[in-house]
Design a protein around this motif. Structure first.
Motif, PDB file in Angstrom:
ATOM      1  N   THR A  70      67.913 -31.720  30.642  1.00 14.48           N
ATOM      2  CA  THR A  70      66.916 -32.479  31.438  1.00 14.48           C
ATOM      3  C   THR A  70      65.685 -31.890  31.774  1.00 14.48           C
ATOM      4  O   THR A  70      65.901 -30.884  32.344  1.00 14.48           O
ATOM      5  CB  THR A  70      67.510 -33.048  32.816  1.00 14.48           C
ATOM      6  OG1 THR A  70      69.004 -33.818  32.202  1.00 14.48           O
ATOM      7  CG2 THR A  70      66.817 -34.023  33.406  1.00 14.48           C
ATOM      8  N   GLU A  71      64.668 -32.463  31.518  1.00 14.49           N
ATOM      9  CA  GLU A  71      63.425 -31.934  31.540  1.00 14.49           C
ATOM     10  C   GLU A  71      62.944 -32.354  32.921  1.00 14.49           C
ATOM     11  O   GLU A  71      62.986 -33.504  33.580  1.00 14.49           O
ATOM     12  CB  GLU A  71      62.240 -32.334  30.550  1.00 14.49           C
ATOM     13  CG  GLU A  71      60.936 -31.869  30.879  1.00 14.49           C
ATOM     14  CD  GLU A  71      59.790 -32.469  29.922  1.00 14.49           C
ATOM     15  OE1 GLU A  71      58.732 -32.071  30.137  1.00 14.49           O
ATOM     16  OE2 GLU A  71      60.408 -33.260  29.171  1.00 14.49           O
ATOM     17  N   ASN A  77      52.879 -32.802  35.545  1.00 11.19           N
ATOM     18  CA  ASN A  77      53.675 -32.190  34.643  1.00 11.19           C
ATOM     19  C   ASN A  77      53.879 -30.775  34.450  1.00 11.19           C
ATOM     20  O   ASN A  77      54.231 -30.235  33.510  1.00 11.19           O
ATOM     21  CB  ASN A  77      53.322 -32.593  33.372  1.00 11.19           C
ATOM     22  CG  ASN A  77      53.438 -33.974  32.819  1.00 11.19           C
ATOM     23  OD1 ASN A  77      54.538 -34.684  33.156  1.00 11.19           O
ATOM     24  ND2 ASN A  77      52.480 -34.733  32.244  1.00 11.19           N
ATOM     25  N   TYR A  82      65.252 -28.121  38.772  1.00  7.80           N
ATOM     26  CA  TYR A  82      66.162 -29.258  39.109  1.00  7.80           C
ATOM     27  C   TYR A  82      66.425 -29.006  40.748  1.00  7.80           C
ATOM     28  O   TYR A  82      66.606 -30.132  41.586  1.00  7.80           O
ATOM     29  CB  TYR A  82      67.663 -29.354  38.443  1.00  7.80           C
ATOM     30  CG  TYR A  82      68.347 -30.840  39.052  1.00  7.80           C
ATOM     31  CD1 TYR A  82      68.027 -32.030  39.080  1.00  7.80           C
ATOM     32  CD2 TYR A  82      69.758 -30.267  39.637  1.00  7.80           C
ATOM     33  CE1 TYR A  82      68.616 -32.991  39.596  1.00  7.80           C
ATOM     34  CE2 TYR A  82      70.307 -31.252  40.267  1.00  7.80           C
ATOM     35  CZ  TYR A  82      69.940 -32.778  40.066  1.00  7.80           C
ATOM     36  OH  TYR A  82      70.730 -33.616  40.716  1.00  7.80           O
ATOM     37  N   TRP A  94      63.482 -40.926  33.107  1.00  3.20           N
ATOM     38  CA  TRP A  94      63.704 -41.451  31.627  1.00  3.20           C
ATOM     39  C   TRP A  94      65.096 -41.238  31.293  1.00  3.20           C
ATOM     40  O   TRP A  94      65.650 -40.093  31.501  1.00  3.20           O
ATOM     41  CB  TRP A  94      62.721 -40.744  30.735  1.00  3.20           C
ATOM     42  CG  TRP A  94      61.450 -41.217  30.663  1.00  3.20           C
ATOM     43  CD1 TRP A  94      60.604 -42.035  30.034  1.00  3.20           C
ATOM     44  CD2 TRP A  94      60.412 -40.627  31.687  1.00  3.20           C
ATOM     45  NE1 TRP A  94      59.246 -42.072  30.253  1.00  3.20           N
ATOM     46  CE2 TRP A  94      59.094 -41.180  31.470  1.00  3.20           C
ATOM     47  CE3 TRP A  94      60.339 -39.791  32.828  1.00  3.20           C
ATOM     48  CZ2 TRP A  94      57.911 -41.278  32.133  1.00  3.20           C
ATOM     49  CZ3 TRP A  94      59.252 -39.582  33.610  1.00  3.20           C
ATOM     50  CH2 TRP A  94      58.156 -40.373  33.321  1.00  3.20           C
ATOM     51  N   ARG A 110      67.210 -37.838  30.710  1.00  4.43           N
ATOM     52  CA  ARG A 110      66.216 -37.042  29.629  1.00  4.43           C
ATOM     53  C   ARG A 110      65.271 -36.237  30.263  1.00  4.43           C
ATOM     54  O   ARG A 110      64.959 -35.280  30.234  1.00  4.43           O
ATOM     55  CB  ARG A 110      65.716 -38.048  28.609  1.00  4.43           C
ATOM     56  CG  ARG A 110      64.617 -37.195  27.749  1.00  4.43           C
ATOM     57  CD  ARG A 110      64.462 -38.119  26.592  1.00  4.43           C
ATOM     58  NE  ARG A 110      63.780 -39.498  26.701  1.00  4.43           N
ATOM     59  CZ  ARG A 110      62.431 -39.394  26.873  1.00  4.43           C
ATOM     60  NH1 ARG A 110      61.593 -38.535  26.740  1.00  4.43           N
ATOM     61  NH2 ARG A 110      61.702 -40.646  27.346  1.00  4.43           N
ATOM     62  N   LYS A 111      64.551 -36.859  31.649  1.00  6.16           N
ATOM     63  CA  LYS A 111      63.271 -36.138  32.125  1.00  6.16           C
ATOM     64  C   LYS A 111      63.195 -36.938  33.466  1.00  6.16           C
ATOM     65  O   LYS A 111      63.456 -38.159  33.731  1.00  6.16           O
ATOM     66  CB  LYS A 111      61.920 -36.576  31.325  1.00  6.16           C
ATOM     67  CG  LYS A 111      60.754 -36.097  31.861  1.00  6.16           C
ATOM     68  CD  LYS A 111      59.491 -36.363  31.135  1.00  6.16           C
ATOM     69  CE  LYS A 111      58.247 -35.872  31.855  1.00  6.16           C
ATOM     70  NZ  LYS A 111      57.173 -36.403  30.884  1.00  6.16           N
ATOM     71  N   ARG A 113      60.637 -36.982  36.750  1.00  4.95           N
ATOM     72  CA  ARG A 113      59.045 -36.648  37.225  1.00  4.95           C
ATOM     73  C   ARG A 113      59.247 -37.067  38.669  1.00  4.95           C
ATOM     74  O   ARG A 113      59.105 -38.021  38.963  1.00  4.95           O
ATOM     75  CB  ARG A 113      58.125 -37.510  36.444  1.00  4.95           C
ATOM     76  CG  ARG A 113      56.653 -36.578  36.931  1.00  4.95           C
ATOM     77  CD  ARG A 113      55.521 -37.540  36.369  1.00  4.95           C
ATOM     78  NE  ARG A 113      55.407 -37.303  34.852  1.00  4.95           N
ATOM     79  CZ  ARG A 113      54.899 -38.436  34.182  1.00  4.95           C
ATOM     80  NH1 ARG A 113      54.328 -39.392  34.459  1.00  4.95           N
ATOM     81  NH2 ARG A 113      55.025 -38.155  32.799  1.00  4.95           N
TER      82      ARG A 113
END
Length: 121
Positions: A70-71, A77, A82, A94, A110-111, A113
């Motif tokens: 997981t980004e 950005n 985490y 996402w 997945r991501k 932000r």
């Protein structure tokens, strides 16, 4: 000839629509619960310290599984760990893979932000 044109058009349409949905977050909301491997994000609520399930139960909610794949990033950005994501943070998430139809929905992140940090006043 019409059949070939139709098939080409369908392939092009499918490819374009798949890419556009990947660029949009699955949900934008507040982190309500978080542990080492999952994060619960609820849309359309305000966080004021602690929140009971009754307060968010009627809103869109997604429980995301979080892994080393997981980004996690800040609004600009820049990379985050985490463990820096906190309950109360406003996030965009996402998803990756399928979605389990339950309440809350369940899927893989997945991501993540963080678009607004929760600050205790």
């Amino acid at each position: 000839m019409k059949f070939i044109f139709f098939v080409f058009t369908m392939i092009l349409f499918t490819a374009c629509s798949a890419n556009s949905t990947q660029d949009e977050p699955f949900i934008t909301g507040v982190v309500v619960q978080k542990n080492e491997s999952t994060v619960l994000v609820v849309e359309g609520i305000e966080f004021h310290g602690e929140i009971d399930q009754e307060e968010w139960y009627s809103h869109d909610a997604v429980s995301f599984s979080v892994s080393e794949n997981t980004e996690v990033v800040h609004a600009n950005n820049s990379a985050l760990a985490y463990h820096e994501v906190r309950e109360g943070d406003k996030v965009e998430v996402w998803q990756r893979g399928g979605v389990k139809e339950s309440y809350p929905l369940q899927t893989d992140a997945r991501k993540i932000r963080v678009i607004e940090d929760y600050a205790i006043n």
